[in-house]
Scaffold this motif. Structure first.
Motif, short mmCIF file in Angstrom:
data_model
loop_
_atom_site.label_atom_id
_atom_site.label_comp_id
_atom_site.label_asym_id
_atom_site.label_seq_id
_atom_site.Cartn_x
_atom_site.Cartn_y
_atom_site.Cartn_z
N PHE A 1 11.42 1.67 -2.86
CA PHE A 1 11.90 1.29 -1.53
C PHE A 1 10.88 0.39 -0.83
O PHE A 1 11.23 -0.68 -0.30
CB PHE A 1 12.15 2.55 -0.71
N HIS A 2 9.62 0.78 -0.85
CA HIS A 2 8.58 -0.03 -0.20
C HIS A 2 8.29 -1.30 -0.99
O HIS A 2 7.95 -2.34 -0.39
CB HIS A 2 7.31 0.80 -0.04
N LEU A 3 8.41 -1.24 -2.30
CA LEU A 3 8.21 -2.44 -3.11
C LEU A 3 9.24 -3.51 -2.76
O LEU A 3 8.91 -4.71 -2.69
CB LEU A 3 8.30 -2.09 -4.60
N ILE A 4 10.48 -3.09 -2.52
CA ILE A 4 11.52 -4.03 -2.15
C ILE A 4 11.18 -4.73 -0.83
O ILE A 4 11.34 -5.95 -0.69
CB ILE A 4 12.88 -3.31 -2.03
N ILE B 1 0.84 -1.21 0.00
CA ILE B 1 0.00 0.00 0.00
C ILE B 1 0.87 1.25 0.00
O ILE B 1 0.60 2.23 -0.72
CB ILE B 1 -0.95 -0.01 1.21
N LEU B 2 1.93 1.25 0.82
CA LEU B 2 2.84 2.38 0.84
C LEU B 2 3.51 2.59 -0.51
O LEU B 2 3.71 3.73 -0.95
CB LEU B 2 3.91 2.18 1.93
N ALA B 3 3.87 1.50 -1.18
CA ALA B 3 4.49 1.61 -2.50
C ALA B 3 3.55 2.27 -3.50
O ALA B 3 3.97 3.11 -4.31
CB ALA B 3 4.91 0.23 -3.00
N LEU B 4 2.27 1.92 -3.44
CA LEU B 4 1.29 2.53 -4.34
C LEU B 4 1.08 4.00 -4.02
O LEU B 4 0.97 4.84 -4.92
CB LEU B 4 -0.04 1.77 -4.25
N ILE B 5 1.05 4.32 -2.73
CA ILE B 5 0.83 5.72 -2.33
C ILE B 5 1.99 6.60 -2.77
O ILE B 5 1.79 7.76 -3.17
CB ILE B 5 0.63 5.80 -0.80
#
Length: 409
Positions: free
Chosen positions: A344-347, A89-93
């Motif tokens: 970064f969040h995707l990783i 969710i953070l990666a999408l945001i």
């Protein structure tokens, strides 16, 4: 048991809330790393002690009678799913954040109490999902873990080339001597490790042809790396070749050590029974490895750098014809971010899948539940990672020769 779980959840939330207040803007990456580390510890605790609790939940495994190993795998996958949802969710945001003028920049660095609560709620929510969702997530996680391993390899290649270029650019004799010393040291270490593997994983009296093939192939790859890197037509260097050789030897060791403990060619496991301290040490090693890889890859500007990032190719000045009367606040607002928040969040999301595969034996319950990352699936994943590393490194050396008209950074 439920009372104990509630107390643990309250303590965890309280700890995260207290730590959140101490995390400054500059240590945001450390904060995410710590939160990810907590999720790994929770996964391991539930894996070891949470099976009896899951057996009492009527919506988990209600259709059939399952073993203890199945419930342990369920616990790991459900915590991983909650963690994956949080970072996903953070990666999408964070998609499209280019400079600190974006309001989402403050979301990335702040709001740690809210983030800790949301993370805890998502992990708890994962334990209320039906079994079919977990089965699908476990299947997808195998591919996500593979992506994480691939990115980890690319990061390693990028680091070795950057290390070599940094020392060569100094153009001083002492740095060239250091390059040679480190290169020779890495090669000696690599062949020493591979020699020990012959002793440990090729016991006398057994036909261990597969293990010998893995070890000999690693030796051949190390030799080939050096030959190609030193070829006059290749603009290579011995340092990256030696570091990759040592890494391949290490991966070969981890692959062979993941062989089933009743396999006669796994000499390490015939010496003595696996103790609790050995398991804890192995878990700590796994946690540190995953944390470092996620942090290093997620902070890299090599992948998906925002267009305004200083490391991105072809970047242009943010503002043209800037007047001298600009205030400091405006200059701060125009400052570009140093790395891609979304990537970064995707990783970390992919690392959540990878850690779940390690703790669940790649969703294979054929091995003892007391063992971590053991089984033939783990063996082939490790060996496959070694061969992919070798292929990618070789490609970085020969690609400029095969395609001279193309520019390779």
């Amino acid at each position: 048991m439920s009372c104990c779980l509630s107390c643990c959840a309250s303590l965890t939330c309280g700890l995260c809330t207290s730590a959140a207040s101490c995390i400054s803007q500059k240590s945001a990456r450390i904060g995410y790393c710590g939160l990810f580390g907590v999720s790994l510890v929770v996964s391991w605790i539930l894996r070891e002690f949470g099976a009896p609790l899951l057996e009492k939940l009527p919506w988990i495994g209600a259709s059939n009678t399952h073993t203890k190993e199945w419930y342990q795998e369920e616990a790991v996958l459900r915590v991983s799913l909650g963690n994956f949802l949080f970072f996903g969710i953070l990666a999408l945001i964070m998609i499209g954040v280019k400079d600190q003028n974006d309001k989402r920049d403050s979301w990335h660095h702040g709001g740690w109490t809210v983030k800790a609560v949301i993370w805890l709620l998502l992990v708890v929510l994962a334990f209320f999902l039906p079994d079919v969702v977990i089965v699908v997530y476990g299947f997808i996680s195998k591919f996500g873990a593979g992506m994480f391993l691939l990115i980890q390899v690319i990061i390693l290649l990028d680091c070795t080339h950057a290390w070599n270029d940094a020392w060569v650019e100094k153009d001083e004799q002492k740095w060239y001597i250091a390059l040679l010393a480190v290169s020779v040291g890495c090669y000696i270490a690599a062949f020493t490790v591979l020699g020990l593997l012959f002793i440990w994983f090729n016991p006398s009296g057994y036909d261990c042809g597969l293990n010998i093939f893995f070890i000999v192939m690693s030796m051949i790859l190390a030799f080939v790396f050096g030959v190609i890197a030193l070829h006059p037509k290749v603009s290579g260097s011995l340092l990256p070749a030696s570091v990759i050789s040592l890494y391949c030897a290490y991966v070969c060791y981890t692959g062979l050590s993941s062989e089933p403990h009743d396999y006669e060619c796994n000499g390490l496991n015939k010496s003595r029974a696996i103790s609790t301290s050995t398991l804890v040490l192995g878990m700590l090693t796994t946690v540190l490895s995953v944390l470092y890889s996620a942090l290093r890859a997620g902070s890299s500007t090599t992948f998906l750098s925002p267009p305004s990032s200083p490391k991105s190719a072809g970047s242009k000045p943010l503002l043209e014809d800037v007047e001298e009367g600009k205030t400091k606040k405006e200059e701060k607002e125009a400052k570009p971010v140093s790395y891609s928040y979304s990537f970064f969040h995707l990783i970390f999301a992919l690392a959540s899948m990878y850690s779940a595969m390690l703790l669940s034996g790649w969703t294979s319950t054929s091995e003892s539940s007391d063992l971590i990352d053991v089984g033939w699936t783990s063996v082939w994943v490790r060996i496959g990672t070694e061969w992919v590393t070798a292929g990618l490194y070789t490609w970085t050396l020969v690609a400029p020769l095969l395609f001279p008209d193309r520019e390779f950074a």
